[in-house]
Design a protein around this motif. Structure first.
Motif, PDB file in Angstrom:
ATOM      1  N   ASN A  86      -4.380  -0.556  -1.403  1.00 43.65           N
ATOM      2  CA  ASN A  86      -5.118   0.567  -0.846  1.00 43.65           C
ATOM      3  C   ASN A  86      -6.586   0.540  -1.250  1.00 43.65           C
ATOM      4  O   ASN A  86      -7.287   1.511  -1.069  1.00 43.65           O
ATOM      5  CB  ASN A  86      -4.488   1.886  -1.331  1.00 43.65           C
ATOM      6  CG  ASN A  86      -3.068   2.022  -0.842  1.00 43.65           C
ATOM      7  OD1 ASN A  86      -2.766   1.624   0.268  1.00 43.65           O
ATOM      8  ND2 ASN A  86      -2.206   2.564  -1.662  1.00 43.65           N
TER       9      ASN A  86
ATOM     10  N   ASP B 276       0.748  -0.333  -2.163  1.00 41.94           N
ATOM     11  CA  ASP B 276       1.607   0.313  -1.173  1.00 41.94           C
ATOM     12  C   ASP B 276       3.028  -0.211  -1.393  1.00 41.94           C
ATOM     13  O   ASP B 276       3.298  -1.392  -1.162  1.00 41.94           O
ATOM     14  CB  ASP B 276       1.127  -0.032   0.234  1.00 41.94           C
ATOM     15  CG  ASP B 276       1.991   0.558   1.332  1.00 41.94           C
ATOM     16  OD1 ASP B 276       3.049   1.159   1.026  1.00 41.94           O
ATOM     17  OD2 ASP B 276       1.613   0.396   2.504  1.00 41.94           O
ATOM     18  N   PRO B 277       3.946   0.634  -1.864  1.00 41.94           N
ATOM     19  CA  PRO B 277       5.295   0.158  -2.176  1.00 41.94           C
ATOM     20  C   PRO B 277       6.094  -0.288  -0.947  1.00 41.94           C
ATOM     21  O   PRO B 277       7.113  -0.959  -1.081  1.00 41.94           O
ATOM     22  CB  PRO B 277       5.954   1.347  -2.872  1.00 41.94           C
ATOM     23  CG  PRO B 277       5.178   2.534  -2.433  1.00 41.94           C
ATOM     24  CD  PRO B 277       3.779   2.054  -2.143  1.00 41.94           C
ATOM     25  N   THR B 278       5.618   0.057   0.240  1.00 44.02           N
ATOM     26  CA  THR B 278       6.336  -0.356   1.455  1.00 44.02           C
ATOM     27  C   THR B 278       5.886  -1.723   1.962  1.00 44.02           C
ATOM     28  O   THR B 278       6.492  -2.270   2.879  1.00 44.02           O
ATOM     29  CB  THR B 278       6.144   0.687   2.580  1.00 44.02           C
ATOM     30  OG1 THR B 278       4.762   0.742   2.939  1.00 44.02           O
ATOM     31  CG2 THR B 278       6.621   2.068   2.125  1.00 44.02           C
ATOM     32  N   ALA B 279       4.824  -2.262   1.380  1.00 44.83           N
ATOM     33  CA  ALA B 279       4.288  -3.569   1.809  1.00 44.83           C
ATOM     34  C   ALA B 279       4.704  -4.650   0.811  1.00 44.83           C
ATOM     35  O   ALA B 279       4.895  -4.372  -0.370  1.00 44.83           O
ATOM     36  CB  ALA B 279       2.774  -3.497   1.906  1.00 44.83           C
TER      37      ALA B 279
ATOM     38  N   ASP C  32       3.447  -2.332  -9.982  1.00 43.96           N
ATOM     39  CA  ASP C  32       3.792  -0.926  -9.781  1.00 43.96           C
ATOM     40  C   ASP C  32       2.585   0.006  -9.859  1.00 43.96           C
ATOM     41  O   ASP C  32       2.747   1.216  -9.949  1.00 43.96           O
ATOM     42  CB  ASP C  32       4.843  -0.505 -10.813  1.00 43.96           C
ATOM     43  CG  ASP C  32       6.131  -1.294 -10.662  1.00 43.96           C
ATOM     44  OD1 ASP C  32       6.542  -1.562  -9.516  1.00 43.96           O
ATOM     45  OD2 ASP C  32       6.723  -1.673 -11.687  1.00 43.96           O
TER      46      ASP C  32
END
Length: 87
Positions: free
Chosen positions: A2, A29-32, A24
Motif C-alpha cells: 500500500n 495487503d493480506p489479500t495479495a 505481516d
C-alpha cells in the motif's frame, strides 16, 4: 503493498543490524500475494540512493548508478536465516 516498505531493523551491514522484511506489516495487503524478493530489491534501491546521493555533500553525489546482483546466499545462524545479497 500500500506504499512504503514493510521493513524493520537496520541497514543490513551485519546480522546484528539486519533489515527485516515483515510479511505481516500493516503496509501489506493480506489479500495479495507477498513479494519478499521485490521488497528486498526496493530496499536495496532506496538504500543506494540514500547513501550515494541524498546523504552526500554537494559535489560528491553520484547519479546514473547501476547495481547488479553479484551473489546471493541464505545464511543460517541457529534458528534465524539471513538472505545475504552482494551487489
Amino acid at each position: 503493498m500500500n506504499g512504503g516498505l514493510p521493513i524493520q531493523g537496520g541497514w543490513g551491514y551485519t546480522k546484528a543490524d539486519a533489515c527485516i522484511i515483515c510479511k505481516d506489516d500493516v503496509l501489506i495487503d493480506p489479500t495479495a500475494p507477498f513479494d519478499g524478493t521485490g521488497v528486498e530489491y526496493e530496499f536495496v534501491k532506496y538504500r543506494l540512493y540514500e547513501e550515494m546521493i541524498i546523504h552526500r555533500p554537494n559535489g560528491h553525489k553520484f547519479s546514473g548508478i547501476s547495481w547488479d546482483l553479484l551473489e546471493q546466499h541464505l545464511v543460517a545462524d541457529g534458528a534465524k536465516y539471513y538472505d545475504q545479497l552482494m551487489f
